[in-house]
Design a protein around this motif. Structure first.
Motif, short mmCIF file in Angstrom:
data_model
loop_
_atom_site.label_atom_id
_atom_site.label_comp_id
_atom_site.label_asym_id
_atom_site.label_seq_id
_atom_site.Cartn_x
_atom_site.Cartn_y
_atom_site.Cartn_z
N ARG A 1 0.86 -1.19 0.00
CA ARG A 1 0.00 0.00 0.00
C ARG A 1 0.89 1.24 0.00
O ARG A 1 1.01 1.94 1.01
CB ARG A 1 -0.92 -0.01 1.22
CG ARG A 1 -1.98 -1.07 1.17
CD ARG A 1 -2.97 -0.96 2.32
NE ARG A 1 -2.34 -1.02 3.62
CZ ARG A 1 -2.22 -2.13 4.36
NH1 ARG A 1 -2.69 -3.26 3.91
NH2 ARG A 1 -1.65 -2.09 5.53
N VAL A 2 1.52 1.47 -1.14
CA VAL A 2 2.42 2.62 -1.28
C VAL A 2 2.14 3.32 -2.60
O VAL A 2 1.57 2.73 -3.51
CB VAL A 2 3.91 2.19 -1.23
CG1 VAL A 2 4.27 1.64 0.14
CG2 VAL A 2 4.22 1.16 -2.29
N VAL A 3 2.54 4.56 -2.68
CA VAL A 3 2.40 5.35 -3.90
C VAL A 3 3.78 5.89 -4.24
O VAL A 3 4.46 6.44 -3.38
CB VAL A 3 1.40 6.51 -3.71
CG1 VAL A 3 1.30 7.35 -4.96
CG2 VAL A 3 0.04 5.98 -3.30
N SER A 4 4.17 5.74 -5.49
CA SER A 4 5.50 6.20 -5.89
C SER A 4 5.57 7.73 -5.89
O SER A 4 4.54 8.42 -5.98
CB SER A 4 5.85 5.69 -7.29
OG SER A 4 5.10 6.38 -8.27
N HIS A 5 6.77 8.23 -5.80
CA HIS A 5 6.99 9.67 -5.83
C HIS A 5 6.48 10.27 -7.14
O HIS A 5 5.85 11.32 -7.16
CB HIS A 5 8.48 9.96 -5.64
CG HIS A 5 8.80 11.40 -5.54
ND1 HIS A 5 9.53 12.05 -6.50
CD2 HIS A 5 8.47 12.33 -4.61
CE1 HIS A 5 9.64 13.32 -6.16
NE2 HIS A 5 9.02 13.52 -5.02
N GLU A 6 6.73 9.56 -8.23
CA GLU A 6 6.27 10.04 -9.55
C GLU A 6 4.75 10.12 -9.62
O GLU A 6 4.19 11.08 -10.15
CB GLU A 6 6.82 9.14 -10.66
CG GLU A 6 8.30 9.33 -10.91
CD GLU A 6 8.66 10.77 -11.26
OE1 GLU A 6 7.96 11.39 -12.07
OE2 GLU A 6 9.64 11.27 -10.69
N ASP A 7 4.06 9.10 -9.07
CA ASP A 7 2.60 9.13 -9.08
C ASP A 7 2.06 10.28 -8.24
O ASP A 7 1.07 10.92 -8.60
CB ASP A 7 2.03 7.80 -8.57
CG ASP A 7 2.20 6.67 -9.58
OD1 ASP A 7 2.49 6.95 -10.76
OD2 ASP A 7 2.08 5.50 -9.17
N MET A 8 2.69 10.56 -7.13
CA MET A 8 2.26 11.67 -6.27
C MET A 8 2.47 13.00 -6.99
O MET A 8 1.63 13.89 -6.91
CB MET A 8 3.01 11.66 -4.94
CG MET A 8 2.58 10.55 -4.02
SD MET A 8 0.84 10.57 -3.60
CE MET A 8 0.72 12.05 -2.65
N LYS A 9 3.60 13.14 -7.69
CA LYS A 9 3.85 14.38 -8.43
C LYS A 9 2.78 14.59 -9.50
O LYS A 9 2.28 15.70 -9.67
CB LYS A 9 5.24 14.32 -9.07
CG LYS A 9 6.35 14.57 -8.06
CD LYS A 9 7.75 14.36 -8.59
CE LYS A 9 8.08 14.90 -9.93
NZ LYS A 9 9.49 14.70 -10.32
#
Length: 68
Positions: free
Chosen positions: A53-61
Motif C-alpha cells: 500500500r504505497v504510492v511512488s513519488h512520480e505518481d504523487m507528483k
C-alpha cells in the motif's frame, strides 16, 4: 519465486518497555506519549509498505501537479 525471511515482530509490551527504558529520567508524560505515537505510526507505515500500500513519488507528483 523469492522467499523473504522475516523476523517476528516484538510484542507491544516489549516495545513499550524499551521506549520507557530509553527515555531520560526527566522525561515528561507528553514526551512518553509522543514516543508511543511515533512508534505506532512507524509500525503502520511498515505494515503498509509490506502490504504494497504505497504510492511512488512520480505518481504523487502527477496527482498533485494541478495544484502545485
Amino acid at each position: 519465486m523469492s522467499v523473504v525471511a522475516t523476523t517476528p515482530k516484538p510484542k507491544v509490551k516489549e516495545l513499550a518497555s524499551e521506549i520507557i527504558r530509553d527515555l531520560p529520567e526527566e522525561a515528561t508524560w507528553d514526551e512518553l506519549m509522543h514516543k508511543f505515537y511515533l512508534r505506532e505510526q512507524l509500525d503502520a507505515a511498515e505494515s503498509d509498505f509490506a502490504s504494497g500500500r504505497v504510492v511512488s513519488h512520480e505518481d504523487m507528483k502527477k496527482e498533485f501537479a494541478p495544484v502545485l
